[in-house]
Design an enzyme around this catalytic site. Structure first.
Site, PDB file in Angstrom:
ATOM      1  N   TRP A  32       0.806  -1.229   0.000  1.00 43.85           N
ATOM      2  CA  TRP A  32       0.000   0.000   0.000  1.00 43.85           C
ATOM      3  C   TRP A  32       0.838   1.278   0.000  1.00 43.85           C
ATOM      4  O   TRP A  32       1.784   1.410   0.767  1.00 43.85           O
ATOM      5  CB  TRP A  32      -0.887   0.019   1.237  1.00 43.85           C
ATOM      6  CG  TRP A  32      -1.505   1.358   1.476  1.00 43.85           C
ATOM      7  CD1 TRP A  32      -0.978   2.383   2.216  1.00 43.85           C
ATOM      8  CD2 TRP A  32      -2.735   1.842   0.949  1.00 43.85           C
ATOM      9  NE1 TRP A  32      -1.828   3.474   2.187  1.00 43.85           N
ATOM     10  CE2 TRP A  32      -2.918   3.161   1.418  1.00 43.85           C
ATOM     11  CE3 TRP A  32      -3.722   1.274   0.126  1.00 43.85           C
ATOM     12  CZ2 TRP A  32      -4.037   3.928   1.098  1.00 43.85           C
ATOM     13  CZ3 TRP A  32      -4.836   2.048  -0.185  1.00 43.85           C
ATOM     14  CH2 TRP A  32      -4.987   3.359   0.293  1.00 43.85           C
ATOM     15  N   MET A  33       0.394   2.240  -0.824  1.00 43.35           N
ATOM     16  CA  MET A  33       1.011   3.574  -0.817  1.00 43.35           C
ATOM     17  C   MET A  33      -0.105   4.624  -0.850  1.00 43.35           C
ATOM     18  O   MET A  33      -1.106   4.441  -1.519  1.00 43.35           O
ATOM     19  CB  MET A  33       1.890   3.739  -2.061  1.00 43.35           C
ATOM     20  CG  MET A  33       2.448   5.147  -2.241  1.00 43.35           C
ATOM     21  SD  MET A  33       3.500   5.286  -3.701  1.00 43.35           S
ATOM     22  CE  MET A  33       2.267   5.525  -4.983  1.00 43.35           C
ATOM     23  N   ASN A  34       0.078   5.761  -0.117  1.00 44.56           N
ATOM     24  CA  ASN A  34      -0.741   6.946  -0.420  1.00 44.56           C
ATOM     25  C   ASN A  34       0.148   8.163  -0.623  1.00 44.56           C
ATOM     26  O   ASN A  34       1.095   8.056  -1.428  1.00 44.56           O
ATOM     27  CB  ASN A  34      -1.946   7.126   0.528  1.00 44.56           C
ATOM     28  CG  ASN A  34      -1.670   7.177   2.011  1.00 44.56           C
ATOM     29  OD1 ASN A  34      -1.249   6.188   2.590  1.00 44.56           O
ATOM     30  ND2 ASN A  34      -1.943   8.295   2.656  1.00 44.56           N
ATOM     31  N   ASP A  35      -0.122   9.272   0.009  1.00 42.65           N
ATOM     32  CA  ASP A  35       0.478  10.569  -0.345  1.00 42.65           C
ATOM     33  C   ASP A  35       1.989  10.582  -0.672  1.00 42.65           C
ATOM     34  O   ASP A  35       2.765   9.957   0.036  1.00 42.65           O
ATOM     35  CB  ASP A  35       0.349  11.555   0.826  1.00 42.65           C
ATOM     36  CG  ASP A  35      -1.009  11.562   1.470  1.00 42.65           C
ATOM     37  OD1 ASP A  35      -1.917  10.897   0.964  1.00 42.65           O
ATOM     38  OD2 ASP A  35      -1.155  12.243   2.496  1.00 42.65           O
ATOM     39  N   GLN A  51       3.706   7.794   1.815  1.00 42.40           N
ATOM     40  CA  GLN A  51       2.983   7.083   2.855  1.00 42.40           C
ATOM     41  C   GLN A  51       2.914   5.617   2.443  1.00 42.40           C
ATOM     42  O   GLN A  51       2.409   5.280   1.361  1.00 42.40           O
ATOM     43  CB  GLN A  51       1.567   7.681   3.001  1.00 42.40           C
ATOM     44  CG  GLN A  51       1.566   9.065   3.592  1.00 42.40           C
ATOM     45  CD  GLN A  51       1.844   9.037   5.087  1.00 42.40           C
ATOM     46  OE1 GLN A  51       0.962   8.746   5.879  1.00 42.40           O
ATOM     47  NE2 GLN A  51       3.083   9.312   5.480  1.00 42.40           N
ATOM     48  N   TRP A  59      -4.343   0.578   3.842  1.00 42.84           N
ATOM     49  CA  TRP A  59      -3.808   1.600   4.737  1.00 42.84           C
ATOM     50  C   TRP A  59      -3.662   1.019   6.139  1.00 42.84           C
ATOM     51  O   TRP A  59      -4.485   0.225   6.590  1.00 42.84           O
ATOM     52  CB  TRP A  59      -4.757   2.803   4.762  1.00 42.84           C
ATOM     53  CG  TRP A  59      -4.164   3.980   5.465  1.00 42.84           C
ATOM     54  CD1 TRP A  59      -3.391   4.949   4.906  1.00 42.84           C
ATOM     55  CD2 TRP A  59      -4.277   4.304   6.854  1.00 42.84           C
ATOM     56  NE1 TRP A  59      -3.003   5.851   5.868  1.00 42.84           N
ATOM     57  CE2 TRP A  59      -3.538   5.488   7.075  1.00 42.84           C
ATOM     58  CE3 TRP A  59      -4.908   3.709   7.945  1.00 42.84           C
ATOM     59  CZ2 TRP A  59      -3.425   6.092   8.330  1.00 42.84           C
ATOM     60  CZ3 TRP A  59      -4.803   4.309   9.197  1.00 42.84           C
ATOM     61  CH2 TRP A  59      -4.062   5.488   9.373  1.00 42.84           C
ATOM     62  N   SER A  92       2.043  12.223   6.797  1.00 45.03           N
ATOM     63  CA  SER A  92       2.617  13.012   5.700  1.00 45.03           C
ATOM     64  C   SER A  92       3.422  14.208   6.183  1.00 45.03           C
ATOM     65  O   SER A  92       3.188  14.744   7.264  1.00 45.03           O
ATOM     66  CB  SER A  92       1.513  13.487   4.770  1.00 45.03           C
ATOM     67  OG  SER A  92       1.093  12.405   3.990  1.00 45.03           O
ATOM     68  N   ASP A 157       0.461  17.182   8.437  1.00 50.66           N
ATOM     69  CA  ASP A 157       0.974  17.356   7.073  1.00 50.66           C
ATOM     70  C   ASP A 157       1.804  18.636   6.898  1.00 50.66           C
ATOM     71  O   ASP A 157       1.508  19.484   6.029  1.00 50.66           O
ATOM     72  CB  ASP A 157      -0.166  17.324   6.044  1.00 50.66           C
ATOM     73  CG  ASP A 157      -1.064  16.103   6.199  1.00 50.66           C
ATOM     74  OD1 ASP A 157      -0.601  15.117   6.815  1.00 50.66           O
ATOM     75  OD2 ASP A 157      -2.212  16.117   5.726  1.00 50.66           O
ATOM     76  N   GLU A 208      -6.292  18.927   4.319  1.00 48.75           N
ATOM     77  CA  GLU A 208      -5.076  18.120   4.467  1.00 48.75           C
ATOM     78  C   GLU A 208      -4.007  18.628   3.496  1.00 48.75           C
ATOM     79  O   GLU A 208      -4.293  19.333   2.529  1.00 48.75           O
ATOM     80  CB  GLU A 208      -5.377  16.646   4.144  1.00 48.75           C
ATOM     81  CG  GLU A 208      -6.421  16.023   5.053  1.00 48.75           C
ATOM     82  CD  GLU A 208      -6.645  14.525   4.806  1.00 48.75           C
ATOM     83  OE1 GLU A 208      -6.716  13.780   5.792  1.00 48.75           O
ATOM     84  OE2 GLU A 208      -6.756  14.099   3.641  1.00 48.75           O
ATOM     85  N   TRP A 304      -9.831   8.705  -1.696  1.00 51.09           N
ATOM     86  CA  TRP A 304     -10.130   7.986  -0.448  1.00 51.09           C
ATOM     87  C   TRP A 304     -11.447   7.227  -0.505  1.00 51.09           C
ATOM     88  O   TRP A 304     -11.687   6.333   0.303  1.00 51.09           O
ATOM     89  CB  TRP A 304     -10.098   8.944   0.753  1.00 51.09           C
ATOM     90  CG  TRP A 304      -8.696   9.194   1.238  1.00 51.09           C
ATOM     91  CD1 TRP A 304      -8.028  10.386   1.262  1.00 51.09           C
ATOM     92  CD2 TRP A 304      -7.777   8.226   1.775  1.00 51.09           C
ATOM     93  NE1 TRP A 304      -6.754  10.216   1.761  1.00 51.09           N
ATOM     94  CE2 TRP A 304      -6.587   8.902   2.088  1.00 51.09           C
ATOM     95  CE3 TRP A 304      -7.846   6.845   2.000  1.00 51.09           C
ATOM     96  CZ2 TRP A 304      -5.462   8.251   2.627  1.00 51.09           C
ATOM     97  CZ3 TRP A 304      -6.739   6.201   2.532  1.00 51.09           C
ATOM     98  CH2 TRP A 304      -5.575   6.891   2.836  1.00 51.09           C
TER      99      TRP A 304
HETATM  100  C1  FRU Z   1      -4.017  12.435   3.206  1.00 53.03           C
HETATM  101  C2  FRU Z   1      -3.746  11.894   4.602  1.00 53.03           C
HETATM  102  C3  FRU Z   1      -2.924  12.890   5.389  1.00 53.03           C
HETATM  103  C4  FRU Z   1      -2.240  12.012   6.402  1.00 53.03           C
HETATM  104  C5  FRU Z   1      -1.990  10.760   5.609  1.00 53.03           C
HETATM  105  C6  FRU Z   1      -2.044   9.497   6.418  1.00 53.03           C
HETATM  106  O1  FRU Z   1      -4.268  11.469   2.258  1.00 53.03           O
HETATM  107  O2  FRU Z   1      -4.980  11.630   5.237  1.00 53.03           O
HETATM  108  O3  FRU Z   1      -3.658  13.951   5.950  1.00 53.03           O
HETATM  109  O4  FRU Z   1      -1.056  12.574   6.883  1.00 53.03           O
HETATM  110  O5  FRU Z   1      -2.961  10.714   4.592  1.00 53.03           O
HETATM  111  O6  FRU Z   1      -1.629   8.401   5.660  1.00 53.03           O
END
Ligand code: FRU
Length: 506
Positions: A32-35, A51, A59, A92, A157, A208, A304
């Site tokens: 998994w990856m996000n920001d 992330q 997540w 983040s 963030d 965010e 999301w």
């Molecule tokens: C945005 C967020 C940030 C937070 C991170 C957690 O996508 O919700 O606000 O730092 O992802 O993974």
């Protein structure tokens, strides 16, 4: 362990040839990856942190994954940079070069500092870590958190930059429905300066991932400040997305210009960063070399609403292409322009179409679609150069026998570009994925330029020279070959059509 994790575990190593694996866009090898986080240029390398949940396809306890690149497109995966600790997960944040050792962490030399949110069940606080070996290893500062917090639920963030005029560091931070601004002489001690945004912009969800930077208005010496802010829900295409503000910043307060108030929940004054569903948590690179001078940003290419369920394996999520950002002023309005970075076009390979297509109402032009990633440039105009002010033009991609692809519709009467992935069978995995997204354009010039960057799992559309962009994931059904089709209704337009393949990063 979820079913996804079990499946991903079976796949020991990524082949990079999996269905939907992007061939231009950054993806983690697995999991998994996000920001995007900590984007910084240092000693010849672009750093991208992100992330990351290294143990799962969903997540969970956040780490900072890490990759480096010399050209923004071919990335080398490096070991995880930051792991959760007693202060919590690593949410983040950003990274900068402390060139003059303001922090005292570099023995008079220079090095990288990461500023991130330590997030536990009960609190979100700001912490830092530093690296003296070009980001290869990281030490967490023993005075963390540098900004403690016991009151605010959402406080995260941090994006940090050096403010020359006041000779100190500035941090923008998302706090509930506003942005807080802090300053510091040394990255260790921070002072609250002001808050921005309570009565401005869209507030459909939590704020965010802010970014704030100065940029010259194209063709002038005028300097403006751009504040980018994401919202977790209620963005233009539904779910999460980004907005931006243009204004002035004196090192303490950010003010928009002209002052717009009372636009809660998406009034006309909201300027959306992107009109698709999959462009979130945008962050720009810090410390670009002066002689380069570009402002380049990248976003997480998901939403999301369904991010945890997108059916890819053994990884989940990609970043957008890196985009060069500029600011233009037209009739008193400042607008951001986004274009794919020039490095993308350095990888151009074969031209597969280069002609002007005159579209008769009953005719559909069919162009064989290349296997790999490609760019399709479409200049749409009326026959003999007249205005295509009426009618519609439809371009489909990933079309194959009986399998429905996605489409881009340009409606000249409405002044609107629509992207439709709703009819694609694989969109059905989540109620919010089968979507049609739209972006407005002004066809004043009598012609419209669309640039489509098509990868295996996404279409990024740059409309009218990048005045609007629309980024969407796609999940085409697997087929031996695909076709691109172009058709029109109403007044018959002409399209100058240039398509070329881009060399895969794998
Ligand atoms: C945005 C967020 C940030 C937070 C991170 C957690 O996508 O919700 O606000 O730092 O992802 O993974």
């Amino acid at each position: 362990m979820t079913l996804d994790d079990k499946l991903a575990k079976k796949i020991e190593k990524a082949t990079y040839q999996e269905p939907y694996r992007p061939h231009l866009h950054f993806t983690p090898e697995k999991k998994w990856m996000n920001d995007p986080n900590g984007m910084v240029f240092y000693e010849g390398e672009y750093h991208l942190f992100y992330q990351f949940h290294p143990d799962s396809m969903q997540w969970g306890p956040m780490h900072w994954g890490h990759a480096v690149s010399r050209d923004l497109l071919e990335w080398e995966h490096l070991p995880v940079a930051l792991e959760p600790d007693e202060l919590g997960m690593i949410f983040s944040g950003s990274a900068i070069v402390d060139w003059h050792d303001t922090s005292g962490l570099f023995n008079g030399g220079h090095g990288l500092v990461a500023i991130y949110t330590s997030a536990s069940e009960s609190t979100q606080q700001q912490s830092i870590a530093y690296s003296t070996d070009r980001g290869r290893t990281w030490v967490k500062y023993n005075g963390n958190p540098v900004i403690p917090n016991t009151e605010l639920k959402d406080f995260r963030d941090p994006k940090v930059f050096w403010h020359h005029e006041t000779n100190r560091w500035v941090m923008v931070l998302a706090a509930g429905q506003e942005i807080m601004i802090y300053s510091s002489p040394n990255l260790l001690n921070w002072t609250y300066e002001s808050s921005f945004g309570k009565c401005e912009g869209a507030h459909g969800g939590v704020w965010e991932c802010p970014d704030l930077f100065a940029i010259e208005v194209e063709g002038t010496k005028e300097l403006k400040w751009v504040m980018q802010v994401d919202i977790g829900d209620g963005a233009i295409a539904g779910g999460s997305g980004g907005q931006y503000f243009v204004g002035e910043f004196d090192g303490r307060t950010f003010v928009t210009e002209p002052k717009v108030t009372g636009t809660l929940d998406g009034g006309n004054a909201v300027r959306w960063v992107d009109y698709g569903k999959d462009f979130y948590a945008t962050q720009s690179f810090s410390d670009m070399p002066v002689k380069d001078g570009r402002r380049i940003w990248m976003a997480w290419m998901s939403n999301w609403q369904y991010a945890n369920d997108v059916p890819t394996s053994p990884w989940r999520s990609a970043m957008s292409l890196p985009r060069e950002v500029s600011l233009v002023q037209e009739e008193h309005v400042y607008e951001l322009i986004q274009k794919p970075v020039a490095e993308l076009f350095n990888r151009s390979e074969n031209i597969f179409v280069d002609r002007t297509i005159s579209i008769e109402e009953e005719n559909t032009s069919i162009i064989p679609q290349p296997d790999g990633p490609f760019v399709l440039d479409l200049m749409m105009k009326g026959v003999n150069g007249g205005e295509p002010e009426q009618g519609q033009m439809v371009v489909t991609l990933f079309q194959s026998d009986r399998k429905k692809g996605c489409s881009v519709t340009v409606d000249f009467e409405q002044g609107e570009v629509a992207f439709d992935r709703a009819g694609m069978k694989n969109s059905e995995f989540h109620e919010h994925f089968p979507a049609v997204t739209t972006a407005p354009f002004s066809a004043k010039a009598g012609a419209l330029h669309l640039q489509l960057v098509v990868d295996r799992g996404s279409v990024e559309i740059f409309i009218d020279g990048g005045r609007r962009t629309m980024t969407n994931l796609i999940l085409p059904e697997q087929a031996d070959s695909y076709a691109i089709t172009i058709s029109a209704s109403g007044k018959k337009p002409e399209v100058d059509c240039l398509g070329f393949t881009i060399k895969s990063v794998w």
